[in-house]
Scaffold this motif. Structure first.
Motif, PDB file in Angstrom:
ATOM      1  N   GLN A   1       0.902  -1.324  -0.047  1.00  0.00           N
ATOM      2  CA  GLN A   1       0.104   0.049  -0.099  1.00  0.00           C
ATOM      3  C   GLN A   1       0.830   1.152   0.174  1.00  0.00           C
ATOM      4  O   GLN A   1       2.006   0.983  -0.045  1.00  0.00           O
ATOM      5  N   THR A   2       0.189   2.550  -0.031  1.00  0.00           N
ATOM      6  CA  THR A   2       1.094   3.577  -0.022  1.00  0.00           C
ATOM      7  C   THR A   2       0.520   4.590   1.015  1.00  0.00           C
ATOM      8  O   THR A   2      -0.579   4.629   1.295  1.00  0.00           O
TER       9      THR A   2
ATOM     10  N   GLU B   1      -9.562  -0.244   8.139  1.00  0.00           N
ATOM     11  CA  GLU B   1      -8.206  -0.674   7.168  1.00  0.00           C
ATOM     12  C   GLU B   1      -8.386  -2.244   6.910  1.00  0.00           C
ATOM     13  O   GLU B   1      -8.684  -2.776   7.931  1.00  0.00           O
ATOM     14  N   PHE B   2      -8.310  -2.457   5.861  1.00  0.00           N
ATOM     15  CA  PHE B   2      -8.253  -3.825   5.260  1.00  0.00           C
ATOM     16  C   PHE B   2      -7.325  -4.811   5.649  1.00  0.00           C
ATOM     17  O   PHE B   2      -7.583  -6.033   6.256  1.00  0.00           O
ATOM     18  N   HIS B   3      -6.020  -4.363   6.057  1.00  0.00           N
ATOM     19  CA  HIS B   3      -4.916  -5.033   5.983  1.00  0.00           C
ATOM     20  C   HIS B   3      -4.371  -5.248   7.733  1.00  0.00           C
ATOM     21  O   HIS B   3      -4.426  -3.967   8.213  1.00  0.00           O
TER      22      HIS B   3
ATOM     23  N   ASP C   1     -13.484  -4.879   5.871  1.00  0.00           N
ATOM     24  CA  ASP C   1     -13.834  -4.508   4.673  1.00  0.00           C
ATOM     25  C   ASP C   1     -14.645  -3.153   4.706  1.00  0.00           C
ATOM     26  O   ASP C   1     -15.921  -3.037   5.280  1.00  0.00           O
ATOM     27  N   GLY C   2     -14.263  -2.187   4.330  1.00  0.00           N
ATOM     28  CA  GLY C   2     -14.816  -0.577   4.323  1.00  0.00           C
ATOM     29  C   GLY C   2     -15.810  -0.670   3.505  1.00  0.00           C
ATOM     30  O   GLY C   2     -16.686   0.313   3.464  1.00  0.00           O
TER      31      GLY C   2
ATOM     32  N   THR D   1      -9.810   6.562   0.891  1.00  0.00           N
ATOM     33  CA  THR D   1      -8.223   7.044   0.481  1.00  0.00           C
ATOM     34  C   THR D   1      -7.921   6.023  -0.440  1.00  0.00           C
ATOM     35  O   THR D   1      -6.318   5.561  -0.497  1.00  0.00           O
TER      36      THR D   1
ATOM     37  N   GLY E   1      -9.579   3.216   4.624  1.00  0.00           N
ATOM     38  CA  GLY E   1      -8.165   2.989   4.105  1.00  0.00           C
ATOM     39  C   GLY E   1      -7.173   3.669   5.135  1.00  0.00           C
ATOM     40  O   GLY E   1      -6.846   4.694   4.757  1.00  0.00           O
TER      41      GLY E   1
ATOM     42  N   SER F   1      -1.211   3.997   6.582  1.00  0.00           N
ATOM     43  CA  SER F   1      -0.232   4.405   7.837  1.00  0.00           C
ATOM     44  C   SER F   1      -0.659   5.106   8.868  1.00  0.00           C
ATOM     45  O   SER F   1      -0.307   5.426   9.955  1.00  0.00           O
TER      46      SER F   1
ATOM     47  N   GLU G   1     -13.262   7.352   7.663  1.00  0.00           N
ATOM     48  CA  GLU G   1     -12.282   7.046   6.684  1.00  0.00           C
ATOM     49  C   GLU G   1     -12.523   5.740   6.497  1.00  0.00           C
ATOM     50  O   GLU G   1     -12.228   4.877   7.406  1.00  0.00           O
TER      51      GLU G   1
ATOM     52  N   GLN H   1      -3.537  10.306   7.241  1.00  0.00           N
ATOM     53  CA  GLN H   1      -4.366  11.083   6.906  1.00  0.00           C
ATOM     54  C   GLN H   1      -5.474  11.047   8.028  1.00  0.00           C
ATOM     55  O   GLN H   1      -6.313  12.271   8.304  1.00  0.00           O
TER      56      GLN H   1
ATOM     57  N   LEU I   1     -10.071  -2.719  -2.018  1.00  0.00           N
ATOM     58  CA  LEU I   1     -10.298  -3.956  -2.070  1.00  0.00           C
ATOM     59  C   LEU I   1     -11.594  -4.613  -1.584  1.00  0.00           C
ATOM     60  O   LEU I   1     -12.297  -3.826  -0.833  1.00  0.00           O
TER      61      LEU I   1
HETATM   62  N1  SAH Z   1      -5.064   7.311   4.327  1.00  0.00           N
HETATM   63  C1  SAH Z   1      -3.845   6.469   4.082  1.00  0.00           C
HETATM   64  C2  SAH Z   1      -3.702   5.856   2.689  1.00  0.00           C
HETATM   65  C3  SAH Z   1      -3.598   4.612   2.690  1.00  0.00           C
HETATM   66  S1  SAH Z   1      -3.479   3.788   1.170  1.00  0.00           S
HETATM   67  C4  SAH Z   1      -2.797   7.311   4.531  1.00  0.00           C
HETATM   68  O1  SAH Z   1      -2.433   8.369   5.129  1.00  0.00           O
HETATM   69  O2  SAH Z   1      -1.712   6.368   4.708  1.00  0.00           O
HETATM   70  C5  SAH Z   1      -5.188   3.070   1.124  1.00  0.00           C
HETATM   71  C6  SAH Z   1      -5.577   2.255   1.957  1.00  0.00           C
HETATM   72  O3  SAH Z   1      -6.773   1.748   1.696  1.00  0.00           O
HETATM   73  C7  SAH Z   1      -4.664   0.825   1.970  1.00  0.00           C
HETATM   74  O4  SAH Z   1      -3.864   0.768   3.350  1.00  0.00           O
HETATM   75  C8  SAH Z   1      -5.588  -0.341   1.679  1.00  0.00           C
HETATM   76  O5  SAH Z   1      -5.147  -1.376   2.591  1.00  0.00           O
HETATM   77  C9  SAH Z   1      -6.765   0.339   2.401  1.00  0.00           C
HETATM   78  N2  SAH Z   1      -8.151  -0.408   1.817  1.00  0.00           N
HETATM   79  C10 SAH Z   1      -8.277  -0.789   0.472  1.00  0.00           C
HETATM   80  N3  SAH Z   1      -9.372  -1.483   0.437  1.00  0.00           N
HETATM   81  C11 SAH Z   1     -10.130  -1.402   1.620  1.00  0.00           C
HETATM   82  C12 SAH Z   1     -11.210  -1.688   2.329  1.00  0.00           C
HETATM   83  N4  SAH Z   1     -12.420  -2.348   1.563  1.00  0.00           N
HETATM   84  N5  SAH Z   1     -11.410  -1.285   3.412  1.00  0.00           N
HETATM   85  C13 SAH Z   1     -10.812  -1.006   4.386  1.00  0.00           C
HETATM   86  N6  SAH Z   1      -9.305  -0.395   4.000  1.00  0.00           N
HETATM   87  C14 SAH Z   1      -9.356  -0.617   2.564  1.00  0.00           C
END
Ligand code: SAH
Length: 214
Positions: free
Chosen positions: A62-63, A110-112, A136-137, A153, A89, A92, A87, A95, A211
């Motif tokens: 991810q980023t 957050e998914f992960h 799962d968001g 995000t 995602g 890190s 929010e 945000q 995701l």
């Molecule tokens: N807001 C973060 C951006 C991270 S990138 C920051 O400031 O660092 C986006 C993130 O969304 C990733 O970590 C990814 O794992 C998460 N993501 C993707 N699909 C998702 C879902 N269905 N539910 C929750 N998080 C998800």
């Protein structure tokens, strides 16, 4: 020791000047970003990348979003004090920290698991108290709905219906949408009534994909 030195603060101030020239005018957003030491979200060896206006890889492929993207999404969201913000995602947690700095009551999914855990530790270390969940968001978080503000995000092929239904009337959702994650359209959705949403577009962005689903 986690240090936010004058040097880091100077680099941060310079980055914020750069964001102003790129169209960020919201003083509350600029102040909130000044207060968050972005370099602490990086490992020591890469911390010098923290004050460049660039996205950077984090765990799980991810980023951490580009500072301009964080600033633009935060500005579009028009966060007010005590707003209930969802929010999708956490990543890190950067945000999320900025949203907390805007005095919002933040829920972030957050998914992960590895990212969820790292972000939880980091934000706690800053003394911030968002509600963080791993899952799962796409489904949002119905138990706490409705939300004054919702931000994604990660890039969605389409706007998840369940998130639309969890936005309060008068609420705002900011979401990057499109089929190509390298070229997504930033949408701002305002729920003007129970059944009506107004939509505007705010430029093209690149995001990792949303995701899960189904
Ligand atoms: N807001 C973060 C951006 C991270 S990138 C920051 O400031 O660092 C986006 C993130 O969304 C990733 O970590 C990814 O794992 C998460 N993501 C993707 N699909 C998702 C879902 N269905 N539910 C929750 N998080 C998800």
């Amino acid at each position: 020791m986690n240090l936010d030195t004058y040097k880091h603060q100077g680099l941060r101030r310079k980055l914020l000047e750069e964001l102003k020239t790129k169209g960020i005018t919201d003083q509350a957003v600029l102040q909130a970003m000044m207060a968050v030491p972005r370099h602490l979200f990086f490992t020591k060896e890469f911390e010098h990348f923290a004050y460049e206006d660039k996205a950077f890889p984090i765990e799980a492929g991810q980023t951490i979003s580009q500072p301009f993207t964080v600033a633009m999404q935060s500005q579009l969201l028009e966060v007010g004090q005590y707003h209930k913000v969802l929010e999708i995602g956490t990543g890190s947690g950067y945000q999320c920290a900025v949203l907390c700095g805007l005095s919002a009551n933040v829920f972030s999914i957050e998914f992960h698991k590895v990212l969820h855990q790292t972000a939880a530790k980091m934000l706690k270390g800053f003394g911030l108290k968002p509600t963080l969940l791993c899952g799962d968001g796409n489904k949002g978080l119905p138990a706490e709905a409705p939300y004054d503000r919702i931000m994604l995000t990660c890039g969605a092929a389409e706007i998840p219906k369940s998130l639309m239904s969890q936005l309060s009337v008068g609420g705002i959702m900011v979401i990057p949408v499109g089929k190509n994650n390298e070229d997504l359209e930033m949408l701002k959705l305002i729920r003007v009534s129970e059944t009506k949403f107004e939509q505007s577009t705010h430029g093209r962005f690149r995001f990792v994909p949303l995701l899960g689903g189904n």
